[in-house]
Design an enzyme around this catalytic site. Structure first.
Site, PDB file in Angstrom:
ATOM      1  N   ARG A   1       0.004  10.336  23.533  1.00  0.00           N
ATOM      2  CA  ARG A   1       0.305   8.915  23.733  1.00  0.00           C
ATOM      3  C   ARG A   1       1.794   8.697  23.975  1.00  0.00           C
ATOM      4  O   ARG A   1       2.175   7.747  24.649  1.00  0.00           O
ATOM      5  CB  ARG A   1      -0.074   8.109  22.477  1.00  0.00           C
ATOM      6  CG  ARG A   1      -1.519   8.175  22.119  1.00  0.00           C
ATOM      7  CD  ARG A   1      -1.765   7.304  20.920  1.00  0.00           C
ATOM      8  NE  ARG A   1      -1.594   5.931  21.362  1.00  0.00           N
ATOM      9  CZ  ARG A   1      -2.391   4.928  21.027  1.00  0.00           C
ATOM     10  NH1 ARG A   1      -3.388   5.142  20.218  1.00  0.00           N
ATOM     11  NH2 ARG A   1      -2.176   3.733  21.477  1.00  0.00           N
TER      12      ARG A   1
ATOM     13  N   ARG B   1      -1.027  -4.032  10.458  1.00  0.00           N
ATOM     14  CA  ARG B   1      -0.428  -4.523  11.689  1.00  0.00           C
ATOM     15  C   ARG B   1      -0.984  -5.875  12.139  1.00  0.00           C
ATOM     16  O   ARG B   1      -1.574  -5.991  13.223  1.00  0.00           O
ATOM     17  CB  ARG B   1      -0.610  -3.503  12.818  1.00  0.00           C
ATOM     18  CG  ARG B   1       0.043  -2.205  12.519  1.00  0.00           C
ATOM     19  CD  ARG B   1      -0.092  -1.270  13.691  1.00  0.00           C
ATOM     20  NE  ARG B   1       1.172  -0.826  14.187  1.00  0.00           N
ATOM     21  CZ  ARG B   1       1.353  -0.154  15.315  1.00  0.00           C
ATOM     22  NH1 ARG B   1       0.352   0.105  16.096  1.00  0.00           N
ATOM     23  NH2 ARG B   1       2.532   0.232  15.679  1.00  0.00           N
TER      24      ARG B   1
ATOM     25  N   CYS C   1      -2.349   3.290  17.136  1.00  0.00           N
ATOM     26  CA  CYS C   1      -2.473   4.236  16.037  1.00  0.00           C
ATOM     27  C   CYS C   1      -2.831   3.467  14.771  1.00  0.00           C
ATOM     28  O   CYS C   1      -2.326   2.377  14.532  1.00  0.00           O
ATOM     29  CB  CYS C   1      -1.149   4.954  15.814  1.00  0.00           C
ATOM     30  SG  CYS C   1      -0.773   6.154  17.074  1.00  0.00           S
TER      31      CYS C   1
ATOM     32  N   LYS D   1       9.069   5.269  25.725  1.00  0.00           N
ATOM     33  CA  LYS D   1       7.753   4.614  25.745  1.00  0.00           C
ATOM     34  C   LYS D   1       7.862   3.163  25.302  1.00  0.00           C
ATOM     35  O   LYS D   1       7.321   2.255  25.951  1.00  0.00           O
ATOM     36  CB  LYS D   1       6.801   5.371  24.804  1.00  0.00           C
ATOM     37  CG  LYS D   1       5.546   4.600  24.431  1.00  0.00           C
ATOM     38  CD  LYS D   1       4.632   5.410  23.553  1.00  0.00           C
ATOM     39  CE  LYS D   1       4.765   5.163  22.079  1.00  0.00           C
ATOM     40  NZ  LYS D   1       4.277   3.855  21.596  1.00  0.00           N
ATOM     41  N   ASN D   2       8.574   2.946  24.205  1.00  0.00           N
ATOM     42  CA  ASN D   2       8.619   1.594  23.638  1.00  0.00           C
ATOM     43  C   ASN D   2       9.512   0.645  24.428  1.00  0.00           C
ATOM     44  O   ASN D   2       9.563  -0.545  24.127  1.00  0.00           O
ATOM     45  CB  ASN D   2       9.063   1.639  22.173  1.00  0.00           C
ATOM     46  CG  ASN D   2       7.976   2.222  21.284  1.00  0.00           C
ATOM     47  OD1 ASN D   2       6.863   2.468  21.740  1.00  0.00           O
ATOM     48  ND2 ASN D   2       8.299   2.437  20.026  1.00  0.00           N
TER      49      ASN D   2
ATOM     50  N   ASP E   1       9.342   5.500  12.991  1.00  0.00           N
ATOM     51  CA  ASP E   1       8.780   6.442  13.961  1.00  0.00           C
ATOM     52  C   ASP E   1       9.348   7.862  13.821  1.00  0.00           C
ATOM     53  O   ASP E   1       8.891   8.780  14.510  1.00  0.00           O
ATOM     54  CB  ASP E   1       9.004   5.935  15.393  1.00  0.00           C
ATOM     55  CG  ASP E   1       8.066   4.784  15.741  1.00  0.00           C
ATOM     56  OD1 ASP E   1       7.150   4.509  14.954  1.00  0.00           O
ATOM     57  OD2 ASP E   1       8.258   4.161  16.809  1.00  0.00           O
TER      58      ASP E   1
HETATM   59  C1  UD1 Z   1       6.879  -1.302  17.387  1.00  0.00           C
HETATM   60  C2  UD1 Z   1       6.827   0.065  18.029  1.00  0.00           C
HETATM   61  C3  UD1 Z   1       6.415   1.112  17.008  1.00  0.00           C
HETATM   62  C4  UD1 Z   1       7.352   1.057  15.804  1.00  0.00           C
HETATM   63  C5  UD1 Z   1       7.454  -0.362  15.259  1.00  0.00           C
HETATM   64  C6  UD1 Z   1       8.467  -0.497  14.149  1.00  0.00           C
HETATM   65  C7  UD1 Z   1       6.246  -0.416  20.317  1.00  0.00           C
HETATM   66  C8  UD1 Z   1       5.242  -0.319  21.398  1.00  0.00           C
HETATM   67  N1  UD1 Z   1       5.884   0.037  19.114  1.00  0.00           N
HETATM   68  O1  UD1 Z   1       5.579  -1.607  16.929  1.00  0.00           O
HETATM   69  O2  UD1 Z   1       6.497   2.388  17.635  1.00  0.00           O
HETATM   70  O3  UD1 Z   1       6.844   1.901  14.806  1.00  0.00           O
HETATM   71  O4  UD1 Z   1       7.820  -1.282  16.312  1.00  0.00           O
HETATM   72  O5  UD1 Z   1       9.709  -0.090  14.574  1.00  0.00           O
HETATM   73  O6  UD1 Z   1       7.368  -0.837  20.544  1.00  0.00           O
HETATM   74  N2  UD1 Z   1       3.807  -7.419  11.364  1.00  0.00           N
HETATM   75  C9  UD1 Z   1       3.214  -8.512  10.796  1.00  0.00           C
HETATM   76  N3  UD1 Z   1       2.826  -9.540  11.606  1.00  0.00           N
HETATM   77  C10 UD1 Z   1       3.017  -9.532  12.944  1.00  0.00           C
HETATM   78  C11 UD1 Z   1       3.641  -8.399  13.528  1.00  0.00           C
HETATM   79  C12 UD1 Z   1       4.024  -7.360  12.696  1.00  0.00           C
HETATM   80  O7  UD1 Z   1       3.031  -8.562   9.584  1.00  0.00           O
HETATM   81  O8  UD1 Z   1       2.641 -10.507  13.641  1.00  0.00           O
HETATM   82  C13 UD1 Z   1       4.207  -6.280  10.488  1.00  0.00           C
HETATM   83  C14 UD1 Z   1       3.459  -5.015  10.844  1.00  0.00           C
HETATM   84  O9  UD1 Z   1       2.224  -4.969  10.190  1.00  0.00           O
HETATM   85  C15 UD1 Z   1       4.400  -3.965  10.342  1.00  0.00           C
HETATM   86  C16 UD1 Z   1       5.780  -4.582  10.593  1.00  0.00           C
HETATM   87  O10 UD1 Z   1       5.546  -5.974  10.728  1.00  0.00           O
HETATM   88  O11 UD1 Z   1       4.226  -3.774   8.979  1.00  0.00           O
HETATM   89  C17 UD1 Z   1       6.500  -4.049  11.821  1.00  0.00           C
HETATM   90  O12 UD1 Z   1       5.729  -4.323  12.953  1.00  0.00           O
HETATM   91  P1  UD1 Z   1       6.386  -4.531  14.403  1.00  0.00           P
HETATM   92  O13 UD1 Z   1       7.864  -4.507  14.290  1.00  0.00           O
HETATM   93  O14 UD1 Z   1       5.733  -5.714  15.011  1.00  0.00           O
HETATM   94  O15 UD1 Z   1       5.909  -3.220  15.131  1.00  0.00           O
HETATM   95  P2  UD1 Z   1       5.186  -3.085  16.530  1.00  0.00           P
HETATM   96  O16 UD1 Z   1       5.818  -4.029  17.505  1.00  0.00           O
HETATM   97  O17 UD1 Z   1       3.715  -3.102  16.346  1.00  0.00           O
END
Ligand code: UD1
Length: 417
Positions: free
Chosen positions: A397, A121, A116, A22-23, A305
């Site tokens: 999902r 985030r 979710c 998915k990711n 995850d």
């Molecule tokens: C992706 C994955 C999700 C996985 C996560 C961490 C997808 C579609 N989803 O989510 O399944 O759990 O990586 O491996 O690929 N953060 C900030 N600012 C930002 C962006 C992120 O503070 O601008 C923080 C988030 O709140 C979180 C952490 O960074 O605490 C990790 O987020 P991120 O690596 O961005 O995860 P996703 O891309 O949302």
């Protein structure tokens, strides 16, 4: 309302073939916006996050066909650059569209995304990077307005190796003028896959998988055929299921290296693992042993995850163990549900202490997020008696019919609509 009913107690036996991640598929779909040609993506699972992404891309003017597991998508001339708010709320990955829309039409509007509810985030890392690439961004009334007329390559240092931000910036940079260097980039296998996909479209990206990615913008990208990497999280969920319930399970079409952080842990937990080039078998008998301490980390650390699923294992394992969740602050909502099933867990801030119990009992529980929901399926399969899991739509999902996957492995599981 979608509910699963499970009668626990059976060991897991059989083989499951894993489909594309998915990711990996979600950012790849977004990246297909970078070309006017058709892109054909293979081995695509039928899961609702992908359905949502396709709906959003349809609203932007892309057309697509789905034939079994083969998805053909074409974005000949995007008619819109604004992601409809009603879809964005459902799917955080709608955020990925910022990068490719900016790359393709130099404009993008995205409503604050959903997904979710597993933590705050925020988007600061995405937006900071895009600003450094010359994008003018305004945020108002829950929407993000981006003007990319001056989009250009830049040196970007991420404050944290965010997966989504790394992918977004790679996509914006792929057809920006000049060279972009992303430092402290996320190293997840899905990032490497996105690099390979964009390069298959004629892009020039190197370094993915390390913490420094270099993207040379190209004028034009073309269509391609691509098979994304298999889903390491679905694979890990099934392996943990085998470790918890006992039995003998083989997962095929996997890349064992991608599962190393999990394999390293469960290898120490009274299971027998055998690894071949693209499949892994687990044989487990008796009670697993717990882990002293497990912390979630960006790749190649233990993935957040799989944290809920491993918590189920620790709930029934011998000994007391600790989980520290470093990525998402509210990823312990499964704890309340596991306690209803007889688990002994205490939580303070980002730390959970899990004292293993000999058995879980079936209960009426509810999924609060995708991975927590899948973990409850494992708990239900292990527990004595019947478990019902409400809000199974969260599980849909990211798992293509979890009842079929676990049903074929011998679990008595049914969906009640
Ligand atoms: C992706 C994955 C999700 C996985 C996560 C961490 C997808 C579609 N989803 O989510 O399944 O759990 O990586 O491996 O690929 N953060 C900030 N600012 C930002 C962006 C992120 O503070 O601008 C923080 C988030 O709140 C979180 C952490 O960074 O605490 C990790 O987020 P991120 O690596 O961005 O995860 P996703 O891309 O949302």
């Amino acid at each position: 309302m979608s509910r699963l009913l499970i009668k626990g107690g059976n060991p897991l036996r059989g083989e499951v073939r894993i489909k594309a991640a998915k990711n990996a598929v979600l950012p790849i779909l977004a990246a297909s916006l970078l070309t006017q040609d058709e892109c054909v993506i293979k081995d695509v699972p039928h899961i609702t996050d992908i359905t949502y992404m396709l709906k959003i891309m349809g609203a932007l003017g892309s057309s697509y066909t789905v034939d079994g597991d083969i998805l053909a998508i074409k974005s000949e001339a995007p008619t819109h650059y604004s992601v409809p708010a009603e879809y964005a709320k459902e799917l955080r990955s709608s955020l990925f569209l910022l990068g490719p829309l900016l790359g393709r039409v130099r404009r993008a509007v995205v409503a604050y995304p959903g997904g979710c509810d597993i933590g705050v985030r925020p988007l600061d890392i995405h937006l900071k990077g895009l600003r450094e690439m010359g994008v003018a961004i305004e945020e108002s009334h829950g929407k993000i307005y981006c003007d990319g007329t001056r989009l250009k390559g830049a040196d970007v240092l991420l404050d944290f190796p965010s997966v989504g931000a790394t992918e977004n910036l790679m996509m914006a940079a792929a057809s920006a003028r000049g060279v972009t260097r992303i430092s402290n980039a996320a190293k997840e296998p899905e990032i490497v896959d996105l690099q390979n996909f964009i390069n298959a479209m004629g892009g020039k990206i190197t370094g993915a998988g390390s913490d420094r990615i270099v993207i040379e913008g190209v004028e034009k990208l073309h269509g391609c055929e691509y098979t994304p990497i298999p889903d390491r999280i679905v694979a890990g969920t099934i392996l943990i299921g085998g470790a918890v319930c006992g039995g003998d399970v083989t997962i095929s079409n996997v890349i064992p290296d991608h599962l190393e952080p999990l394999l390293f842990k469960i290898n120490k937990s009274a299971c027998h693992l055998s690894l071949r080039s693209d499949n892994i078998s687990i044989t487990a008998e008796g009670r697993p042993r717990t882990f002293d301490k497990l912390e979630t980390q960006p790749y190649p650390g233990f993935p957040t995850d799989l944290q809920s699923q491993i918590m189920v294992l620790m709930s029934v394992a011998e000994g007391t163990g600790v989980i520290v969740e470093n990525i998402f602050e509210t990823r312990f909502r499964i704890v309340r549900e596991l306690i209803k099933m007889g688990a002994t867990i205490t939580v303070k801030d980002r730390t959970a202490v899990i004292r293993g119990v000999k058995r879980l009992e079936g209960a009426a529980v509810s999924a609060a997020d995708l991975r927590g929901g899948a973990a409850l399926v494992i708990a239900g399969a292990k527990a004595e008696g019947f478990t019902t899991i409400d809000n199974a739509r969260y599980i849909d999902r990211g798992y293509e019919s979890i009842e079929r996957i676990f049903g074929e492995l011998g679990v008595e599981i049914n969906r009640l609509e």
